[in-house]
Design a protein around this motif. Structure first.
Motif, PDB file in Angstrom:
ATOM      1  N   ALA A 546      85.588  -2.140 -68.187  1.00  0.00           N
ATOM      2  CA  ALA A 546      84.952  -3.414 -67.808  1.00  0.00           C
ATOM      3  C   ALA A 546      86.000  -4.392 -67.287  1.00  0.00           C
ATOM      4  O   ALA A 546      85.822  -5.074 -66.271  1.00  0.00           O
ATOM      5  N   GLN A 547      87.126  -4.417 -67.998  1.00  0.00           N
ATOM      6  CA  GLN A 547      88.167  -5.381 -67.610  1.00  0.00           C
ATOM      7  C   GLN A 547      88.701  -5.078 -66.205  1.00  0.00           C
ATOM      8  O   GLN A 547      89.055  -5.994 -65.456  1.00  0.00           O
ATOM      9  N   GLU A 548      88.679  -3.858 -65.758  1.00  0.00           N
ATOM     10  CA  GLU A 548      89.266  -3.515 -64.451  1.00  0.00           C
ATOM     11  C   GLU A 548      88.401  -4.052 -63.297  1.00  0.00           C
ATOM     12  O   GLU A 548      88.892  -4.509 -62.270  1.00  0.00           O
ATOM     13  N   VAL A 549      87.037  -4.061 -63.439  1.00  0.00           N
ATOM     14  CA  VAL A 549      86.121  -4.576 -62.390  1.00  0.00           C
ATOM     15  C   VAL A 549      86.391  -6.058 -62.154  1.00  0.00           C
ATOM     16  O   VAL A 549      86.584  -6.535 -61.022  1.00  0.00           O
ATOM     17  N   GLU A 550      86.451  -6.803 -63.197  1.00  0.00           N
ATOM     18  CA  GLU A 550      86.670  -8.249 -63.139  1.00  0.00           C
ATOM     19  C   GLU A 550      87.988  -8.531 -62.406  1.00  0.00           C
ATOM     20  O   GLU A 550      88.080  -9.435 -61.566  1.00  0.00           O
ATOM     21  N   LEU A 551      88.937  -7.785 -62.620  1.00  0.00           N
ATOM     22  CA  LEU A 551      90.265  -7.971 -62.062  1.00  0.00           C
ATOM     23  C   LEU A 551      90.215  -7.910 -60.524  1.00  0.00           C
ATOM     24  O   LEU A 551      90.853  -8.706 -59.826  1.00  0.00           O
ATOM     25  N   LYS A 552      89.408  -6.989 -59.955  1.00  0.00           N
ATOM     26  CA  LYS A 552      89.323  -6.773 -58.508  1.00  0.00           C
ATOM     27  C   LYS A 552      88.870  -8.073 -57.813  1.00  0.00           C
ATOM     28  O   LYS A 552      89.458  -8.529 -56.847  1.00  0.00           O
ATOM     29  N   GLN A 553      87.761  -8.720 -58.323  1.00  0.00           N
ATOM     30  CA  GLN A 553      87.179  -9.956 -57.764  1.00  0.00           C
ATOM     31  C   GLN A 553      88.260 -11.040 -57.711  1.00  0.00           C
ATOM     32  O   GLN A 553      88.466 -11.694 -56.692  1.00  0.00           O
ATOM     33  N   LYS A 554      88.961 -11.209 -58.779  1.00  0.00           N
ATOM     34  CA  LYS A 554      89.958 -12.276 -58.849  1.00  0.00           C
ATOM     35  C   LYS A 554      91.030 -12.062 -57.802  1.00  0.00           C
ATOM     36  O   LYS A 554      91.534 -13.011 -57.221  1.00  0.00           O
ATOM     37  N   ASN A 555      91.350 -10.847 -57.512  1.00  0.00           N
ATOM     38  CA  ASN A 555      92.410 -10.541 -56.558  1.00  0.00           C
ATOM     39  C   ASN A 555      92.058 -11.073 -55.155  1.00  0.00           C
ATOM     40  O   ASN A 555      92.892 -11.667 -54.464  1.00  0.00           O
ATOM     41  N   GLU A 556      90.754 -10.894 -54.752  1.00  0.00           N
ATOM     42  CA  GLU A 556      90.333 -11.316 -53.406  1.00  0.00           C
ATOM     43  C   GLU A 556      90.476 -12.830 -53.253  1.00  0.00           C
ATOM     44  O   GLU A 556      91.003 -13.328 -52.251  1.00  0.00           O
ATOM     45  N   ASP A 557      90.003 -13.617 -54.215  1.00  0.00           N
ATOM     46  CA  ASP A 557      90.093 -15.094 -54.147  1.00  0.00           C
ATOM     47  C   ASP A 557      91.545 -15.508 -53.923  1.00  0.00           C
ATOM     48  O   ASP A 557      91.839 -16.372 -53.081  1.00  0.00           O
ATOM     49  N   ALA A 558      92.368 -14.991 -54.540  1.00  0.00           N
ATOM     50  CA  ALA A 558      93.776 -15.394 -54.460  1.00  0.00           C
ATOM     51  C   ALA A 558      94.316 -15.143 -53.059  1.00  0.00           C
ATOM     52  O   ALA A 558      95.065 -15.959 -52.501  1.00  0.00           O
ATOM     53  N   ASP A 559      93.941 -14.038 -52.408  1.00  0.00           N
ATOM     54  CA  ASP A 559      94.484 -13.696 -51.087  1.00  0.00           C
ATOM     55  C   ASP A 559      94.180 -14.777 -50.040  1.00  0.00           C
ATOM     56  O   ASP A 559      95.024 -15.118 -49.207  1.00  0.00           O
ATOM     57  N   LYS A 560      92.925 -15.364 -50.064  1.00  0.00           N
ATOM     58  CA  LYS A 560      92.546 -16.387 -49.070  1.00  0.00           C
ATOM     59  C   LYS A 560      93.499 -17.566 -49.171  1.00  0.00           C
ATOM     60  O   LYS A 560      93.976 -18.085 -48.164  1.00  0.00           O
ATOM     61  N   LEU A 561      93.754 -18.047 -50.282  1.00  0.00           N
ATOM     62  CA  LEU A 561      94.598 -19.229 -50.468  1.00  0.00           C
ATOM     63  C   LEU A 561      96.002 -18.983 -49.916  1.00  0.00           C
ATOM     64  O   LEU A 561      96.648 -19.871 -49.404  1.00  0.00           O
ATOM     65  N   ILE A 562      96.431 -17.816 -49.975  1.00  0.00           N
ATOM     66  CA  ILE A 562      97.824 -17.522 -49.597  1.00  0.00           C
ATOM     67  C   ILE A 562      98.085 -17.956 -48.151  1.00  0.00           C
ATOM     68  O   ILE A 562      99.149 -18.510 -47.838  1.00  0.00           O
ATOM     69  N   GLN A 563      97.115 -17.715 -47.223  1.00  0.00           N
ATOM     70  CA  GLN A 563      97.346 -18.032 -45.795  1.00  0.00           C
ATOM     71  C   GLN A 563      97.622 -19.520 -45.613  1.00  0.00           C
ATOM     72  O   GLN A 563      98.571 -19.919 -44.935  1.00  0.00           O
ATOM     73  N   VAL A 564      96.799 -20.425 -46.162  1.00  0.00           N
ATOM     74  CA  VAL A 564      96.978 -21.876 -46.012  1.00  0.00           C
ATOM     75  C   VAL A 564      98.374 -22.268 -46.479  1.00  0.00           C
ATOM     76  O   VAL A 564      99.097 -22.998 -45.794  1.00  0.00           O
ATOM     77  N   VAL A 565      98.744 -21.790 -47.538  1.00  0.00           N
ATOM     78  CA  VAL A 565     100.048 -22.151 -48.102  1.00  0.00           C
ATOM     79  C   VAL A 565     101.154 -21.737 -47.124  1.00  0.00           C
ATOM     80  O   VAL A 565     102.133 -22.455 -46.940  1.00  0.00           O
ATOM     81  N   GLY A 566     100.948 -20.621 -46.432  1.00  0.00           N
ATOM     82  CA  GLY A 566     101.992 -20.083 -45.542  1.00  0.00           C
ATOM     83  C   GLY A 566     102.407 -21.075 -44.468  1.00  0.00           C
ATOM     84  O   GLY A 566     103.586 -21.304 -44.213  1.00  0.00           O
ATOM     85  N   VAL A 567     101.412 -21.751 -43.764  1.00  0.00           N
ATOM     86  CA  VAL A 567     101.695 -22.677 -42.660  1.00  0.00           C
ATOM     87  C   VAL A 567     102.593 -23.810 -43.160  1.00  0.00           C
ATOM     88  O   VAL A 567     103.619 -24.119 -42.551  1.00  0.00           O
ATOM     89  N   GLU A 568     102.205 -24.436 -44.227  1.00  0.00           N
ATOM     90  CA  GLU A 568     102.961 -25.576 -44.753  1.00  0.00           C
ATOM     91  C   GLU A 568     104.381 -25.155 -45.100  1.00  0.00           C
ATOM     92  O   GLU A 568     105.333 -25.871 -44.849  1.00  0.00           O
ATOM     93  N   THR A 569     104.476 -24.023 -45.564  1.00  0.00           N
ATOM     94  CA  THR A 569     105.796 -23.552 -46.019  1.00  0.00           C
ATOM     95  C   THR A 569     106.745 -23.464 -44.839  1.00  0.00           C
ATOM     96  O   THR A 569     107.924 -23.788 -44.944  1.00  0.00           O
ATOM     97  N   ASP A 570     106.245 -23.063 -43.671  1.00  0.00           N
ATOM     98  CA  ASP A 570     107.046 -22.939 -42.469  1.00  0.00           C
ATOM     99  C   ASP A 570     107.793 -24.229 -42.154  1.00  0.00           C
ATOM    100  O   ASP A 570     108.980 -24.235 -41.886  1.00  0.00           O
ATOM    101  N   LYS A 571     106.999 -25.342 -42.136  1.00  0.00           N
ATOM    102  CA  LYS A 571     107.572 -26.673 -41.830  1.00  0.00           C
ATOM    103  C   LYS A 571     108.779 -26.931 -42.716  1.00  0.00           C
ATOM    104  O   LYS A 571     109.854 -27.256 -42.257  1.00  0.00           O
TER     105      LYS A 571
END
Length: 1940
Positions: A546-571
């Motif tokens: 059961a714990q492994e299914v929940e883990l998969k969903q959380k992984n996807e949410d985190a990936d989206k945020l990563i892109q926004v952070v990337g642009v700012e970091t460049d500056k």
């Protein structure tokens, strides 16, 4: 009047006093010194003619008219008892029909009594089998108890009679076979009298037992017991009631015990019912008496022994007891046991109390008055006149009625027999009741009874267990007997020890059950946890999915945020790059600055040492030394230079002063403080140029250096050093300055760059802020993801943990499961295993290893396995394993317990037994372990030590462990209750003396004795568990191996002991790990899987266990290696162990020879150090063995008597050979026992029958096959061998010469036993080396070095030697003398003990020497001395020394010196050396070179001095030839020799010619002659001096012995060497004796030698079983034979009537007849008396017993020997000789004609016959008698050739010559023939002649003696013809003997 003892002179002192009073009728009043006439008194006396002394003086008897009261006849008895019985039946309203059965009953009783009295006769063991009227009356007394309910018919009456007769007769009986015989007689007599009545007892099943409480307790009624069940009920109830009010008695009432209670109660209920209960301690005598008394409502009184309880205290106790009984009329039982007879005199009072109820002088007059007034009213109320007599009588009667004395004595030893002889009332006035060892049935029923309440055993198994328990008890009894006969050790078991055995079994069983249960539960718990773990794992797996299914969903949410952070970091990154560039620039500048800074600092550092040195130089200066410098007037140049330099350097502003003179300098230094400050604060970094220039010249001056200046002034040197260093500092400092300026510029650049960087950084910060907000969102998403991931991981890790746990403990899982199975199995086997263990602990402690093994494995196990219902028992059980494990043993060994198996067993027994352990620990190994084990908590005390009871009382309360050490064989009775653990008041208190002490259950008592073979009484052995800690041979070998290896290879031993300790540590650790593992598992909470720590701990534990296991394996390998290396040294250890045991056995030879293991270890250690080093290991071990053997030999022999040294050496040699398997045991056996085949006549004349018998036995062994044929066949060569003078030096004939040494010895032992001592010496020399047989004494100084405060020196004295001279002279050398007051010499005797104690205390403190002489004279003080020495052995002054001396006891029984004193001392025997060689050396040793040179006439002085030494040696050593040497033994000593030499010196200095006669007279009659009391010995002494000291000595023609000429003029050492080189080997020739002289004493010596060595061999005999019964029979047969063959007395009046004229010869005949009559009369009297004693008609007295022993051992009884003639024969030979004498006398007195030749030997007094010859000749020729002499002519004929006596004088025969032989043809004395010791003389013709006509030319005056004992048996002197010089025969000790 038969009771007083007859004294040695045959008088009875009390009789004499009574007789004197009756003769004179008055007494003397000794207080008023006046005479008191006694009038109007009549005397009545009585005596028993069959007991006591049987004698009464006729002068006393004449005052009395005599009435003999014989035992009443049958008619009288039957009428007396018929009347008594008839009356009883009438008064009791019995049925009339019973009257008819009275006559037959009485005749039955009489017949039976008669039969019993004649069948059961008293013997030494059954001394109390005396059946008289008392017993008869007692039977009827019992019948009179009956009432009409009890006896209804004749049958009842007979039944009652049978019961009573059993009580009176049967209860006395001692053994089974007497019981059977008694019952048989009883049945027979009964059948004869009442043939119509079938046996009344056999019909009914109920016991034939009558008692006063058959129908319950209350009103006593004498009734038959209905059934055992009822009786049991009654008694159990009584016991419970008793226990409520009194001390609890835990009794098992099995049949036997109930019988005893009934029997004792019957005695107590009888009037005057006193009892003597006989049985070994622990039979229940006391407890059952208490119960029986309780049933009859009687109080029980026992005395309470306390310290110093004396006869006076006993009297007070008895007085209050009698008051209680007689005045208060209370029924009391006085119970007294063996232990309470603290003083035998107590029994005197008991005897009186039993016999008459009255003890003389018990009360003072006031008390008597008091008693009389108290009973007066009661006397009146009985209608008696209340006068004093009646009142007193009333009191005594009541005491007798109300006070019952019950004595509980033990039959062990002869104590009871002796007591009953001395105090007859003990046996006569008591009912005797013998307690027997419990029968098998009793043992079984008791154990079964106890086992009934034990849970967890199958009922059928209980039966088997009880059988086994009984078997153990009986088998131990049997083993104890063989233990006694083989090892002389006493081990007892008693019923009490059996009960303790059962008790221990129950408690051990209970304890082990509990432990097992505990262990099983723990393991099961562990297993449960493991199972539950595996179950939990499955649940966890679903959770994870059961714990492994929940883990998969959380992984996807985190990936989206990563892109926004990337642009700012460049500056941010771009800006950051710029900043980085700037930062690098700044960094470079910083590096540069740093580098410069570093350079500066480095250079400055170089200046630092100079600065430090300057500083240091300043530190040396201070106010004082500067002031000192200032005070110089005109200082040396170097100093003034320094001061100038200082002034230069300190010149302000570089203005260098011109005036730098000393004066100016002084001004500068005027203010010292200021000056110092200016130096310290000197500005060292700015020194002016001018100053530097000015200072240069100074610095270049070579003298300007501190070292040089220091020689002139210390302060100046400091200043000098300061200057040099300050200048040095400044020079360096100047180099640094430019660099510092460059540094400050660079620093300024750096600041500018840094400011620029800061601006850029601020910009970046703003950008970062924006980024942070974004990142925060991102992190939250990631955290969610992580949390989920972690949960999954935790689950996974939990799964893995669980798997680790299950996997890791998989081995445990299996092991524990097995263990649980094992424990379950163990539990099934528990009852059997614990049974064996308990038996082991209870019974085997005192046995040695061999017996333990044979009982456990050879006896008990087989019995267990063959029982019908087998007891479950582990087949391979080692009983100890249940009680301890390796870890325990390891811990014990670390505490110093020896490592052998025996010691481990002992320790286990000691720690597990419930009875207090008593360690028999002569080598103190056990006590050492105990003291280490308990350490500080142990209370150590000794009985009799001051305040020892307080120590015990305190420990009792605190529950501490107490060790009582050094017990003797008897233990203070005060401790009785403590030893028996007799708790009172529900187990809370124990009585010690009269004090009740609180008892803490934790209390432990350990008893300890140093005695090697103590004989503890059964009572004590029942209370304590004896444990034999005596070291064993293997045990000691292991210990010594450790010691030798630790000295030889300390590395190995260290490794080994580390290993052992480590191994022991591992064992302990492993056990602890296992335990902690289990406890962790079991204590863990429900879900313990989360606890990683726990699991890890478990793993660590596992890991450690594995590591430990690995190390253990490694260690095992190492251990094997070590052991291999150690094994090389084992032969040395084995030899040492053997030596110790041989040394230890010496105490069997003489009790003085006691050695301690402690002392032995020191000798051993020194021997190892002394051994010659060798690279080769085998050689080294050989030299070790040699060194150890020789050192121990020296140590031991120094304390042995000469006579025992050879015994010791022989034993040593044989044992070494046996150990090395170099000797065949059968041959050794022959050598020691020398068995002889009897009844074989010797076919060759040179061997006696005995020798031939030995040869026959020898030739039956295969090694000696055909020896007998060979001796017969080659008789010639064998004769030559047998008759050679020193056969041991010769080779054996033919092929026999190739036999081994032992085989040669065997042949010698058979054919020439007299040479065995010499042969043994040679044998020892061959086997061990010559150093063992040359006996030069050890130097005293060497021995002294070995002594110490704890090792005193003990001199064993022998006559004629004063060993303390050595001590005094050695003391003088070391400055210990009487005048220095550090040398105390106390000669002990009356009252000197205090002096000795004071001396010891002082000396121990100050380090003085103390001599205690003759300590054997103060027997009572010796134990105090032992304690004193022990006390001073620790913590006393290191120089303190004690020297003691004592004479050895004449017999082992009278030996009194305590073992402790002997074994810790260095024992030195000081006795005259043996052998001429040693004696001569010793005599010379009294002088020195200076003595030899002190006389001006050197030649004469030296010659006579050497002759004197030889003379001294001869007279001292001649003793060994017995009476042939000297008639009596004289204590010649070195004093005689030294004073003779002084006399010699004085005479030579004073006279021109050597006065030989005067010297001989002084030496022979005064110096040496002063000792001599016998004229013949004086003649011998004189003759020696005439031979040795005469003018020829100076011409060099004098031989002191054949082959030993007197040496010429030499120096002192020369004489010693001369003796070694020239003195012929030891033989009688050296003394002028014939070799025959030594045959006798050599044969005896060698017999004794081998007998002693044989006794020292380990025994294993099963013989001697059936010999016990025959002793009396043997004596009886011999007694009858002697009585039959001894003729009647000579009727002297009748003989006188036959004679007309009483010639001298006839007077002689009458005198001889008279003497013979006295002897035969005594023989007949004593034998008849003994015969009556054996038949039981008289009581056995000590005289009878002595006579019986003499007959048994073939000795002439002392009372006969006193009345007879001297004789050396045994009884058989003596008696035949006596009959011959009587025959000779009868022949002579037949017709009073003189026999043709007279057998001179046959006279009591041969002198009288020889005198008669002179008398008759004198009368015939009318010559004066006092001028007559006897002339002796030796005829050439034998007695058979004479037909008639000569006309005057007489022919005599029967003489033997000793020391020479008679040449019949030549008629002169000649040399004796070898081995013909006493050739017979031909008939001699003796006639009287006037003394002046005697022919004195060439005759030897030969003394005639009655026996070979010579001395006092002298008869006459006969002059015999000789061709040789008579002096030869004097020296040869030639004499005539009348019997040989």
């Amino acid at each position: 009047m038969n009771m007083p003892e007859v004294d040695a002179y045959g008088t009875v002192q009390p009789h004499t006093i009574i007789r004197q009073h009756l003769d004179y009728g008055h007494w003397y009043d000794r207080s008023k010194l006046s005479l008191k006439e006694i009038t109007n008194v009549q005397y009545v006396s009585c005596m028993n003619p069959t007991a006591g002394s049987f004698t009464i003086n006729p002068r006393l008897q004449r005052h009395f008219s005599l009435f003999v009261l014989s035992f009443p006849g049958a008619d009288a008895l039957s009428s007396i008892y018929s009347i008594i019985l008839t009356q009883h039946l009438k008064l009791g309203n019995f049925p009339a029909s019973l009257q008819k059965s009275i006559p037959p009953l009485i005749s039955l009783a009489l017949a039976f009594h008669q039969k019993v009295a004649t069948t059961f006769l008293p013997t030494a063991v059954k001394f109390h089998y005396i059946f008289n009227l008392r017993d008869f009356a007692n039977i009827f007394q019992g019948i009179l108890f009956s009432s009409v309910e009890c006896v209804k018919s004749t049958r009842d009456l007979i039944r009652l009679y049978l019961h009573e007769s059993n009580r009176v007769y049967r209860d006395k009986m001692v053994e089974e076979k007497d019981f059977d015989l008694f019952d048989k007689i009883q049945r027979e007599v009964l059948k004869k009298t009442f043939d119509d009545i079938e046996d009344p007892v056999e019909q009914t099943q109920s016991p034939n037992l009558y008692c006063h409480f058959a129908n319950g307790i209350g009103e006593p009624k004498y009734m038959p017991v209905q059934s055992w069940k009822l009786l049991t009920q009654t008694l159990v109830e009584a016991l419970e009631n008793h226990n409520e009010v009194n001390t609890v008695m835990d009794l098992v009432l099995f049949e036997d015990a109930m019988r005893h209670v009934c029997h004792i109660n019957r005695i107590l209920e009888s009037p005057r019912g006193n009892a003597l209960l006989v049985g070994v301690g622990g039979s229940g005598k006391q407890s059952l008496t208490r119960l029986a008394a309780f049933i009859s409502y009687m109080d029980v009184f026992q005395i309470t022994l306390r310290k110093g309880y004396q006869i006076q205290d006993f009297k007070m106790d008895l007085a209050s007891l009698c008051l209680k009984a007689g005045v208060k009329n209370l029924n009391t039982v006085f119970l007294m046991t063996d232990a309470q007879v603290a003083d035998e005199r107590f029994l005197v009072l008991i005897n009186d109390l039993l016999a008459s109820g009255e003890i003389p002088d018990l009360y003072s007059d006031d008390e008597v008055e008091n008693i009389i007034s108290n009973v007066r009213n009661e006397v009146k109320s009985q209608g008696l006149v209340d006068n004093r007599e009646n009142c007193w009588k009333f009191f005594i009667d009541r005491v007798q009625r109300q006070l019952k004395v019950t004595l509980c004595f033990s039959p062990v030893g002869n104590k009871l027999r002796v007591r009953s002889r001395k105090f007859p009332a003990i046996v006569n006035c008591t009912a005797i009741h013998w307690f027997h060892g419990w029968p098998q049935q009793a043992l079984e029923s008791v154990s079964l009874r106890f086992l009934q309440n034990t849970e967890g055993i199958e009922p059928t198994v209980k039966q088997s267990i009880s059988k086994f328990m009984a078997f153990v008890h009986t088998s131990v009894n049997q083993t104890s007997q063989s233990y006694l006969s083989n090892e002389q050790r006493y081990n007892y078991t008693t019923p009490k020890s059996f009960l303790e055995f059962i008790r221990l079994y129950q408690s051990l069983l209970h304890r082990h059950r509990k432990e097992l249960k505990c262990k099983t539960e723990r393991l099961e718990n562990g297993l449960l946890k493991l199972h539950s773990t595996s179950a939990q794992v499955d649940d966890l797996k679903t959770k994870l999915a059961a714990q492994e299914v929940e883990l998969k969903q959380k992984n996807e949410d985190a990936d989206k945020l990563i892109q926004v952070v990337g642009v700012e970091t460049d500056k941010v990154s771009r800006e950051k790059a710029m900043a980085d560039e700037e930062e690098q620039k700044v960094a470079l500048i910083m590096l540069e600055v740093k580098q410069k800074q570093k350079d500066c600092e480095e250079d400055l550092a170089k200046a630092e040492p100079a600065l430090m040195a300057a500083q240091a130089a300043l530190n040396t200066l201070n106010k004082t030394n500067l002031t000192e410098l200032k005070s110089f007037g005109s200082p040396p140049l170097a100093v003034s230079n320094v001061s100038s330099a200082v002034m230069v350097l300190m010149a302000p502003g570089g203005r260098v002063p011109k005036d730098r003179s000393w004066k100016a300098a002084k001004v500068t230094m005027a203010k010292v403080d200021g000056f110092l400050d200016s130096l310290i604060n000197f500005n060292k970094e700015n020194i002016h140029e001018n100053c530097l220039k000015a200072i240069r010249p100074y610095l270049q001056d070579p003298e300007f250096n501190p070292e040089f200046v220091a020689t002139k002034s210390y302060a100046a040197a400091g200043l000098c050093s300061w200057i040099i260093n300050i200048v040095r500092f400044y020079e360096v400092f100047c180099d640094v300055e430019p660099k510092r300026q460059a540094l400050s510029k660079a620093t300024a650049d750096l600041t500018a760059a840094q400011e620029k960087l800061a601006a850029i950084k601020a910009k970046i910060a703003h950008l970062n802020e924006n980024l942070a907000k974004l990142t925060a969102r991102f992190e939250k998403a990631t955290a969610d993801k992580l949390k989920c991931q972690q949960e999954a991981e935790v689950t996974a890790s939990t799964i893995s943990l669980a798997n680790r746990l299950v996997g890791g403990l998989a081995s445990e899982n299996v092991r524990w499961a097995e263990a649980v199975q094992n424990f379950k199995q163990q539990e099934r086997m528990l009852c059997g295993d614990i049974l064996l263990i308990t038996a082991f602990i209870s019974y085997l402690g005192f046995f040695t290893k061999k017996y333990r093994q044979s009982l456990l494995d050879g006896t008990w196990r087989p019995y267990l396995s063959q029982l019908k219902t087998p007891v479950p028992v582990t087949p391979t059980l080692d009983p100890l394993r249940m009680l301890m494990d390796d870890a325990d043993v390891a811990a014990w060994q670390n505490e110093g317990l020896p490592a052998d198996r025996m010691s481990v067993e002992n320790a286990t027994i000691l720690l597990n037994c419930e009875r207090w352990p008593l360690m028999v620990d002569p080598q103190l190994q056990g006590i050492k372990w105990i003291k280490n084990k308990y350490g500080e908590d142990l209370q150590v005390t000794q009985i009799g030590q001051k305040g020892y009871l307080q120590v015990i009382e305190q420990a009792l309360e605190a529950g501490a462990v107490v060790l009582i050490e050094n017990l003797e064989e008897s233990i203070d009775p005060v401790l009785g209750p403590l030893l028996g653990r007799e708790v009172i008041k529900k187990g809370r208190f124990i009585k010690i003396g009269d004090k009740e002490c609180e008892y803490n259950p934790k209390f432990r008592l350990i008893l300890h004795t140093k005695l090697a073979n103590p004989h503890y009484q059964p009572e004590l052995q029942a209370q304590a568990t004896l444990i034999n800690f005596t070291v064993t041979r293997d045990g000691l070998e292991d210990q010594l191996l450790a010691a030798v290896v630790s000295m030889e290879r300390p590395d190995l031993e260290q490794l080994k002991s580390d290993l052992t300790k480590q191994q022991n540590g591992f064992k302990i650790t492993l056990k602890m790990l296992e335990d902690s593992l289990l406890s962790r598992l079991s204590s863990a909470s429900g879900n313990f899987l989360g606890e990683t720590a726990l699991v890890e701990n478990l793993e660590v534990t596992k890991q450690t266990a594995a590591e430990v296991e690995k190390k253990v394996q490694e260690a095992k390998v190492t251990e094997v290696k070590i052991n291999e290396a150690r094994e090389h040294y084992r032969p040395a250890a084995a030899r040492a162990s053997l030596l110790y045991f041989i040394m230890n056995d010496l105490s069997k030879i003489h009790p003085m020879y006691q050695f301690s293991l402690k002392a032995f270890s020191i000798v051993f250690q020194k021997a190892v150090e002394r051994a010659a080093p060798d690279e080769n290991l085998r050689e080294r071990v050989a030299s070790l063995i040699d060194s150890i053997t020789f050192s121990v030999y020296q140590y031991t022999t120094r304390g042995l008597f000469e006579r025992d040294k050879l015994t010791y050496l022989a034993q040593l040699t044989f044992q070494i050979l046996l150990m090395n398997r170099e000797v065949n045991p059968a041959e050794l056996d022959f050598l020691l026992q020398s068995p002889v085949q009897t009844g074989t006549a010797s076919p060759v004349e040179f061997l006696s029958h005995q020798a031939w018998g030995a040869v026959k036995v020898l030739s039956s062994m295969e090694e000696f096959c055909n020896l007998d044929r060979d001796v017969e066949g080659s008789a010639k060569s064998w004769k030559k061998f047998v008759e050679s003078e020193c056969p041991e030096k010769e080779k054996l004939p033919q092929e026999w010469k190739n036999k081994t040494a032992v085989q040669r010895l065997c042949v010698m032992r058979a054919v020439r036993p007299d040479r065995m001592t010499y042969a043994m010496r040679d044998f020892i020399e061959e086997k061990l080396g010559s150093k063992y047989v040359v006996g030069r004494a050890l130097d005293f100084a060497n021995s002294l070095e070995e002594s110490g405060p704890a090792t005193p020196m003990f001199f064993i004295l022998s006559p004629g030697v004063d060993p303390l001279k050595d001590v005094e002279s050695q003391g003088r050398k070391l400055g210990y003398t009487f005048n220095n007051q550090n040398f105390h010499n106390v000669s002990l005797g009356q009252g000197q003990e205090v002096v000795a104690e004071a001396a010891l205390d002082l000396a121990a403190k100050k380090g003085h020497w103390v001599i205690l002489q003759n300590i054997h004279l103060v027997a009572k003080w010796l134990s105090t001395l032992e304690k004193k020495l022990e006390e001073h052995s620790e913590n006393s002054h290191p120089e303190f020394r004690v020297f003691m001396s004592a004479e050895p006891a004449p017999s082992p029984e009278s030996h009194i010196i305590p073992q402790g004193i002997l074994e810790n001392s260095i024992k030195i025997t000081s006795e005259p050396p043996t052998g001429m060689h040693a004696n001569l050396h010793k005599a010379l040793d009294n002088f020195t070179q200076d003595t030899l040179e002190m006389c001006s006439r050197e030649m004469e002085f030296k010659s006579i001095l050497f002759a004197l030494c030889y003379f001294h040696a001869v007279v001292a050593e001649r003793r060994k030839f017995g009476p042939q040497g000297w008639n009596r033994s004289y204590p010649f000593n070195t004093g005689d020799l030294t004073i003779s030499v002084n006399v010699l010196y004085n005479f030579l200095e004073a006279n021109a010619k050597v006065p030989y006669d005067d010297l001989r007279y002084l030496f022979g009659e005064i110096m040496y002659g002063g000792h001599i009391t016998d004229d013949w010995d004086r003649r011998l002494c004189r003759t020696y001096l005439e031979e040795f000291i005469r003018p020829e000595m100076l011409e060099g023609e004098l031989s002191l012995a054949p082959g030993f000429p007197l040496p010429g003029n030499m120096d002192y050492n020369g004489y010693h060497q001369y003796i070694d080189a020239e003195l012929p080997p030891e033989s009688p020739y050296l003394y002028g004796l014939h070799p025959n002289a030594e045959i006798g004493f050599l044969t005896q010596t060698s017999e004794k030698l081998f007998r002693t060595v044989l006794e020292l061999q380990p025994r294993d005999s099963q013989a001697g079983e059936g010999a016990g019964a025959t002793r009396e029979e043997k004596v009886k047969a011999l007694l009858e034979e002697i009585l039959e063959r001894v003729t009647d007395e000579f009727n002297i009046p009748e003989l006188m009537a036959k004679v007309e004229e009483r010639t001298p010869y006839i007077v002689v005949a009458f005198q001889e007849c008279g003497r013979m009559n006295i002897l035969t009369r005594e023989m007949q009297r004593s034998l008849r008396e003994l015969e009556l004693g054996l038949k039981g008609e008289l009581t056995m007295t000590s005289h009878m017993e002595n006579l019986q022993n003499a007959l048994y051992f073939d000795l002439v009884p002392e009372s006969w020997a006193r009345r007879a003639y001297p004789s050396t024969a045994g009884l058989a030979t003596w008696f035949l000789d006596l009959l011959n004498r009587i025959k000779e006398l009868e022949a002579w007195t037949g017709d009073f004609t003189m026999p043709s030749t007279v057998w001179l030997t046959g006279f009591f007094n041969p002198q009288s016959f020889l005198t008669a010859i002179m008398q008759s000749t004198a009368r015939k020729n009318e010559w004066p008698l006092d001028q007559m002499a006897l002339q002796c002519d030796v005829t050439k004929k034998n007695r058979e050739e004479f037909r008639s006596p000569p006309r005057e004088g007489a022919y005599i025969h029967g003489l033997f010559m000793e020391g020479a032989c008679w040449d019949t043809q030549a008629g002169i004395i000649t040399e004796a023939k070898l081995k013909d010791l006493t050739p017979p003389m031909p008939v001699m013709f003796i006639k009287a002649i006037p003394a002046d006509k005697q022919d004195c030319r060439s005759v030897y005056s030969c003394p005639v003696y009655k026996t070979s004992q010579r001395g006092p048996t002298y008869v006459w002197t006969f002059n015999l013809k000789t061709k040789e010089n008579p002096s030869k025969w004097v020296l040869a000790g030639v004499a005539l003997l009348l019997q040989i």
